[in-house]
Every structure is written in structure tokens, then in C-alpha cells.
Design an enzyme around this catalytic site. Structure first.
Site, PDB file in Angstrom:
ATOM      1  N   LYS A  22      90.539 -35.781  12.717  1.00  0.00           N
ATOM      2  CA  LYS A  22      90.918 -34.498  13.689  1.00  0.00           C
ATOM      3  C   LYS A  22      89.715 -35.475  14.899  1.00  0.00           C
ATOM      4  CE  LYS A  22      86.496 -33.112  12.029  1.00  0.00           C
ATOM      5  NZ  LYS A  22      85.655 -32.743  12.837  1.00  0.00           N
ATOM      6  N   ASN A  23      88.783 -36.628  14.724  1.00  0.00           N
ATOM      7  CA  ASN A  23      88.191 -37.146  15.915  1.00  0.00           C
ATOM      8  C   ASN A  23      88.678 -37.490  16.863  1.00  0.00           C
ATOM      9  OD1 ASN A  23      86.140 -35.268  14.550  1.00  0.00           O
ATOM     10  ND2 ASN A  23      84.725 -37.138  13.874  1.00  0.00           N
ATOM     11  N   CYS A 126      73.444 -27.083  15.528  1.00  0.00           N
ATOM     12  CA  CYS A 126      74.445 -27.435  14.793  1.00  0.00           C
ATOM     13  C   CYS A 126      73.287 -27.295  12.828  1.00  0.00           C
ATOM     14  CB  CYS A 126      75.104 -27.699  14.413  1.00  0.00           C
ATOM     15  SG  CYS A 126      75.228 -29.498  13.750  1.00  0.00           S
ATOM     16  N   ARG A 131      71.193 -32.232  17.772  1.00  0.00           N
ATOM     17  CA  ARG A 131      72.272 -32.789  18.559  1.00  0.00           C
ATOM     18  C   ARG A 131      72.134 -32.796  20.493  1.00  0.00           C
ATOM     19  NH1 ARG A 131      77.556 -31.181  15.483  1.00  0.00           N
ATOM     20  NH2 ARG A 131      78.234 -33.740  16.497  1.00  0.00           N
ATOM     21  N   ASP A 316      80.438 -39.977   8.483  1.00  0.00           N
ATOM     22  CA  ASP A 316      80.646 -38.900   7.842  1.00  0.00           C
ATOM     23  C   ASP A 316      81.537 -39.188   7.062  1.00  0.00           C
ATOM     24  OD1 ASP A 316      80.650 -37.382  10.591  1.00  0.00           O
ATOM     25  OD2 ASP A 316      82.350 -37.932  11.721  1.00  0.00           O
ATOM     26  N   ARG A 408      87.963 -26.813   8.371  1.00  0.00           N
ATOM     27  CA  ARG A 408      87.646 -27.848   9.364  1.00  0.00           C
ATOM     28  C   ARG A 408      88.445 -29.105   9.802  1.00  0.00           C
ATOM     29  NH1 ARG A 408      82.186 -27.461  11.929  1.00  0.00           N
ATOM     30  NH2 ARG A 408      83.798 -28.405  12.874  1.00  0.00           N
TER      31      ARG A 408
HETATM   32  C1  EPZ Z   1      80.627 -37.212  16.877  1.00  0.00           C
HETATM   33  O1  EPZ Z   1      79.651 -36.514  17.129  1.00  0.00           O
HETATM   34  C2  EPZ Z   1      82.016 -36.847  15.511  1.00  0.00           C
HETATM   35  N1  EPZ Z   1      82.145 -35.363  15.956  1.00  0.00           N
HETATM   36  C3  EPZ Z   1      81.379 -36.614  14.247  1.00  0.00           C
HETATM   37  O2  EPZ Z   1      82.002 -36.095  13.504  1.00  0.00           O
HETATM   38  C4  EPZ Z   1      80.487 -37.809  14.509  1.00  0.00           C
HETATM   39  O3  EPZ Z   1      79.544 -37.476  13.242  1.00  0.00           O
HETATM   40  C5  EPZ Z   1      79.223 -38.681  15.190  1.00  0.00           C
HETATM   41  O4  EPZ Z   1      80.103 -38.570  16.448  1.00  0.00           O
HETATM   42  C6  EPZ Z   1      78.509 -39.414  14.836  1.00  0.00           C
HETATM   43  O5  EPZ Z   1      79.193 -40.748  14.211  1.00  0.00           O
HETATM   44  C7  EPZ Z   1      83.824 -35.753  16.891  1.00  0.00           C
HETATM   45  O6  EPZ Z   1      83.996 -36.649  17.541  1.00  0.00           O
HETATM   46  C8  EPZ Z   1      84.242 -34.246  16.850  1.00  0.00           C
HETATM   47  P1  EPZ Z   1      77.066 -38.737  19.118  1.00  0.00           P
HETATM   48  P2  EPZ Z   1      79.349 -36.240  18.398  1.00  0.00           P
HETATM   49  O7  EPZ Z   1      77.184 -38.162  20.477  1.00  0.00           O
HETATM   50  O8  EPZ Z   1      79.599 -37.017  19.522  1.00  0.00           O
HETATM   51  C9  EPZ Z   1      72.054 -38.014  19.513  1.00  0.00           C
HETATM   52  C10 EPZ Z   1      82.344 -34.529  11.612  1.00  0.00           C
HETATM   53  O9  EPZ Z   1      82.420 -34.582  10.917  1.00  0.00           O
HETATM   54  N2  EPZ Z   1      72.880 -38.149  21.175  1.00  0.00           N
HETATM   55  O10 EPZ Z   1      77.489 -40.200  18.278  1.00  0.00           O
HETATM   56  O11 EPZ Z   1      78.557 -35.282  18.902  1.00  0.00           O
HETATM   57  C11 EPZ Z   1      72.738 -37.386  18.591  1.00  0.00           C
HETATM   58  O12 EPZ Z   1      72.047 -36.329  17.845  1.00  0.00           O
HETATM   59  C12 EPZ Z   1      81.521 -34.995  13.110  1.00  0.00           C
HETATM   60  O13 EPZ Z   1      83.385 -34.824  11.899  1.00  0.00           O
HETATM   61  C13 EPZ Z   1      71.474 -37.585  21.857  1.00  0.00           C
HETATM   62  O14 EPZ Z   1      70.328 -37.654  21.887  1.00  0.00           O
HETATM   63  O15 EPZ Z   1      78.181 -37.387  18.077  1.00  0.00           O
HETATM   64  C14 EPZ Z   1      72.555 -38.318  17.390  1.00  0.00           C
HETATM   65  O16 EPZ Z   1      71.740 -38.385  16.599  1.00  0.00           O
HETATM   66  C15 EPZ Z   1      80.228 -34.193  12.732  1.00  0.00           C
HETATM   67  N3  EPZ Z   1      71.879 -36.794  22.935  1.00  0.00           N
HETATM   68  C16 EPZ Z   1      73.707 -39.321  17.658  1.00  0.00           C
HETATM   69  O17 EPZ Z   1      72.965 -39.680  18.982  1.00  0.00           O
HETATM   70  C17 EPZ Z   1      72.846 -36.929  23.668  1.00  0.00           C
HETATM   71  O18 EPZ Z   1      73.913 -36.733  24.580  1.00  0.00           O
HETATM   72  C18 EPZ Z   1      74.911 -39.434  17.335  1.00  0.00           C
HETATM   73  O19 EPZ Z   1      76.033 -38.696  17.720  1.00  0.00           O
HETATM   74  C19 EPZ Z   1      74.362 -37.190  22.487  1.00  0.00           C
HETATM   75  C20 EPZ Z   1      74.170 -37.867  21.280  1.00  0.00           C
END
Ligand code: EPZ
Length: 429
Positions: A22-23, A126, A131, A316, A408
Site C-alpha cells: 500500500k505505502n 489524525c 502529524r 506499522d 484501507r
Molecule cells: C508514512 O507516513 C506511512 N504512510 C505511515 O504508514 C508510517 O507509519 C510512517 O510513514 C512511518 O513509517 C504512508 O506511507 C502512506 P513520517 P508519514 O512523515 O510519511 C513527523 C500506515 O499505517 N513529521 O515518516 O506521514 C511525524 O509527525 C501508515 O500504513 C514531522 O514532524 O510519516 C512523525 O512523528 C500510518 N513533520 C515522524 O515525523 C513533517 O513534516 C515520521 O512521520 C512530517 C513528519
């Protein structure tokens, strides 16, 4: 609303075909916005998030065709999608669409790169944490975009196009890395992305971009070097197998006992999870078809784990591991370091008899002799599937509500588990 009913206590035996990730599928679909030509994606999982994203792209002007027949006749092989974004007819991604799925925010990079302007709704918080998107915006500003926030929208402009630049992320982010990587492919000159995320899905996207004509060095490493090109072309790409689905089934078999081959699984993409499970006493071996997992006898040993960006233990899989450890012999400790609120499954697991206490970002799990079935409900995708794992081992009947979370991200989960001997049924109302 559909429910899933499970009568637990049956070991799993047989084989399961792993679906496309998916991701990886989500950002791959978004890359089609970067070219007027057709991007063909194979092995796309049939999931609610994927369907929702294709609607969002349709709003920007992308034409979608899905192959009607699957040559192999194998219903888990995944769909082949042809995406053509010949003309971008609308550079706005409205709130109603972005708020239903966070990854749709990633259209920002491609839209500004190709159309030099974009208006994309902020995704908002969310269930698993706040996030924010500051890293995405900072990265695009480093490529010369001006960013304004107005009425809940990001308004990005780059008259004359983006320019290559140096982007150093203060924190590792999957989404920000993908967003800036996609944008940099069409920026003028060289972009260096430092402290990039190295999740396998990012490598899959980068490899697809290279097929489309992008010039990217350092794929799979923490520093990416991109030489911008004038335009990208169409390509054919196969979505890599889902490591989170793989890890989930590894844990399901570890929980119930049995012996299952996970066909198409790529062990290199989930080394940390395999190590943790082996430590807990689960047998896992690489076989030509993918991975074989078994647990014939002996109690599960408790573990101490903290989630980390790849190649560490993935957030995840945290909920699924916790479900497994509820029946280990002794005390396990799981620390969640990526998202601040990813413990909604704890209360629901407690309804099944688990003994878990929370202390900030750390969960302490005292293994119990058995779980007992009960009605439960979950508020996010991975939490829901942790309840499926718990339901598979619990005595009696477990009813899981709000199955749409599961839909999803898990393709035909009840069929896949049912074929291996689980008593699991979807009840439509
Ligand atoms: C991706 O989300 C995945 N989503 C998530 O999978 C996964 O849990 C996550 O990466 C971590 O591996 C998809 O691929 C569609 P991040 P993403 O930006 O990109 C902080 C699932 O269940 N952050 O790596 O949104 C954030 O708050 C989903 O399939 C900032 O501070 O995650 C978090 O603490 C859920 N500022 C950390 O970084 C930003 O601008 C990592 O988030 C962006 C992120």
C-alpha cells in the site's frame, strides 16, 4: 457497516500470497502527475486507500484504466493500472479529499514541479498523532517554492519552475522525503536531500522515477542526489510486495501456531521484525517462494523493542507485535518513538483479557495464559489488524467493528487467513 467475526484457537497452515505494498502503491500512483505519458503500475493492491487516491488524481485530470483481466487468473496478483495525466486540469486538492487520506497531501510536490503552482489542503491531525507537514514545506521552500498558508490550505508557487537545492531534514520523514524527491526530479539543476528516509517503499518510488527518466543517485541511502530533467516519460513498474502485510502474517502465525509460506515476501525489507520474532522463539526461514514461518510448540519469549525509522523495527508493526506479546511468557516492553498516540489498540486488547500498562511512550505487556473473545473496535488500520491477531488466538468469538479501517490497507484478509484454517468471516449489515 461490515464486521469481522473470528472464532479463535485454530492454527494457521498453508500459504498466503503477499499483496503489493500500500505505502509504495500510493506514492507511485502520485508520480503519474509528473508526466503527460502513461504510467503503468502492476501488482497494485485493491484497497480503499488506493481507490480513494485514484479519485483524487481524477480531480487533477488523471485518466485511469484498470486491466479487466488478470492473465494468471490469480486473484491476489493485484491489478494493473494505467494512469495518464496528459493535462493537469486542476491544481487544487480540496479539503474534502485530502482529509480522508493523509498521503494525498503528497500531490503537492509533483503539482508544483509540473505546474509551478498548487493549492493543497493541510491534512490535519489524525488518530495516531498530530502529524505536521513542516518538513514537506521546508523542503519545497529549499527548492525555491514560496509557501503561504491560507484558510487551511497550502498555497505553493514557483513561477518559472523549481530550482535544485540542498535539503536537510531535521527529522526522518517518509512523506517529506517522497514529496521533495518527486518535486526535485523536474527542478532545474541538482538537489541533494540529506537525512532522507530509507524505507523500501521510497526506493521503489525512486526506481520507478528512474524508469520515467529521472536522474537519481543514492537510492536506498540517507543522501539522495537528483539532477533535474526537463520532462519525465511513461514507464511500466511493478509495486514491491508489502512488508507490513508480511510482518502481520508472520505475527499471526506466531500467535496461533502452525506453518505457513508467505509467497512473494521479501525478507530484506523486514530484517528487524524477523530478528525480533526469532528472538521470541518463532521459526522463520527464507524459501524460494518467500518466507516460511512456523511455531509448533513452546511458549513465546517476551521481547524489548522500540520502533525506529527503517531499517529499525517499523511503527506499522508495533500494534501487531503487542497483540502477539500479550500471550508471551513474561514481561515485554514496547516503546513507540515515531507517533505520540499510537496506542489505541491497548484498551481494545485489554477487552480480550490482555494485561498492558502504559507509561508515556512505553507499553509494558505482562503475558497472560489466554485471551478471551469479545466485541472490539479500532480507530486505525494497524490497530484493527492487531485485533485480528488477538482474535485468532482468543478462545470463543471476537467481533471486530469498523472494518473499514482494515479495508484501507489489507487486501482480502479474511480470505487469506480463512484459506489457512482460520475461522473468520465478514458480516455485512
Ligand atoms: C508514512 O507516513 C506511512 N504512510 C505511515 O504508514 C508510517 O507509519 C510512517 O510513514 C512511518 O513509517 C504512508 O506511507 C502512506 P513520517 P508519514 O512523515 O510519511 C513527523 C500506515 O499505517 N513529521 O515518516 O506521514 C511525524 O509527525 C501508515 O500504513 C514531522 O514532524 O510519516 C512523525 O512523528 C500510518 N513533520 C515522524 O515525523 C513533517 O513534516 C515520521 O512521520 C512530517 C513528519
Amino acid at each position: 457497516m461490515d464486521k469481522i467475526e473470528i472464532t479463535g484457537g485454530k492454527p494457521l497452515n498453508g500459504s498466503i500470497e503477499i499483496s503489493g505494498a500500500k505505502n509504495a502503491a500510493l506514492p507511485l500512483i502520485i508520480t503519474s502527475l509528473l508526466t503527460p505519458d502513461t504510467l503503468t503500475l502492476k501488482n497494485v493492491p485493491n484497497l480503499r486507500d488506493v481507490n480513494q487516491l485514484t479519485k483524487i488524481l481524477g480531480n487533477h485530470g488523471t485518466d485511469l484504466a484498470v486491466d479487466g483481466k488478470r492473465a494468471s487468473g490469480n486473484k491476489y496478483i493485484g491489478e494493473t493500472m494505467h494512469l495518464t495525466s496528459r493535462d493537469i486540469v486542476d491544481t487544487t486538492a480540496p479539503y474534502e479529499m485530502v482529509s480522508t487520506m493523509r498521503a494525498s497531501f503528497w500531490v503537492l510536490g509533483p503539482l508544483i514541479a509540473r505546474c509551478h503552482q498548487a493549492k493543497v489542503s493541510l491534512p490535519g491531525g489524525c488518530a495516531i498523532g498530530t502529524r505536521p507537514v513542516d518538513l514537506h514545506l521546508q523542503g519545497l521552500e529549499d527548492l525555491g517554492a514560496t509557501i503561504d498558508l491560507e484558510d487551511g490550505y497550502v498555497i505553493a508557487k514557483a513561477p518559472g519552475g523549481l530550482k535544485g537545492g540542498r535539503v536537510r531534514f531535521q527529522k526522518v520523514s517518509v512523506g517529506a522525503t517522497i514529496n521533495v524527491l518527486m518535486a526535485a526530479t523536474l527542478a532545474k539543476g541538482e538537489t541533494i536531500i540529506e537525512n532522507a528516509a530509507v524505507e523500501p517503499e521510497i526506493g521503489d518510488v525512486a526506481n520507478c522515477l528512474v524508469k520515467m527518466g529521472a536522474k537519481i543517485e543514492g537510492i536506498g541511502r540517507k543522501t539522495l542526489q537528483i539532477q533535474g530533467v526537463d520532462h519525465l516519460e511513461g514507464a511500466v513498474h511493478t509495486v514491491l510486495p508489502d512488508r507490513i502485510e508480511t510482518g502481520t502474517f508472520l505475527m499471526a502465525v506466531a500467535a496461533t501456531g502452525g506453518d505457513v509460506i508467505l509467497k512473494g515476501a521479501v525478507p530484506d525489507t523486514l530484517t528487524a521484525a524477523i530478528e525480533v520474532l526469532k528472538e521470541a522463539g518463532v521459526e522463520i526461514e527464507e524459501v524460494s517462494a518467500g518466507l516460511r514461518v512456523s511455531r509448533k510448540n513452546g511458549a513465546l519469549k517476551p521481547i524489548h523493542v522500540e520502533t525506529q525509522p527503517h531499517p529499525g523495527f517499523p511503527t506499522d508493526l508495533q500494534a501487531q507485535l503487542m497483540a502477539l506479546m500479550t500471550i508471551a511468557e513474561g514481561r515485554s516492553v514496547i516503546r513507540e518513538t515515531i507517533f505520540e498516540n499510537r496506542f489505541m489498540h491497548v484498551q481494545e486488547l485489554a477487552r480480550l483479557g490482555a494485561n498492558i500498562s502504559l507509561n508515556g511512550d512505553t507499553a509494558i505487556i505482562e503475558g497472560v495464559k489466554e485471551l478471551r473473545g469479545a466485541p472490539v473496535m479500532a480507530t486505525d488500520l494497524r490497530a484493527s489488524v492487531s485485533l485480528v491477531i488477538a482474535g485468532l488466538v482468543a478462545s470463543g468469538k471476537t467481533q471486530i467493528n469498523r472494518v473499514y479501517h482494515l479495508d484501507r490497507g489489507f487486501e482480502k484478509i479474511e480470505e487469506k487467513l480463512g484459506n489457512c484454517g482460520a475461522e473468520i468471516n465478514r458480516v455485512s449489515e
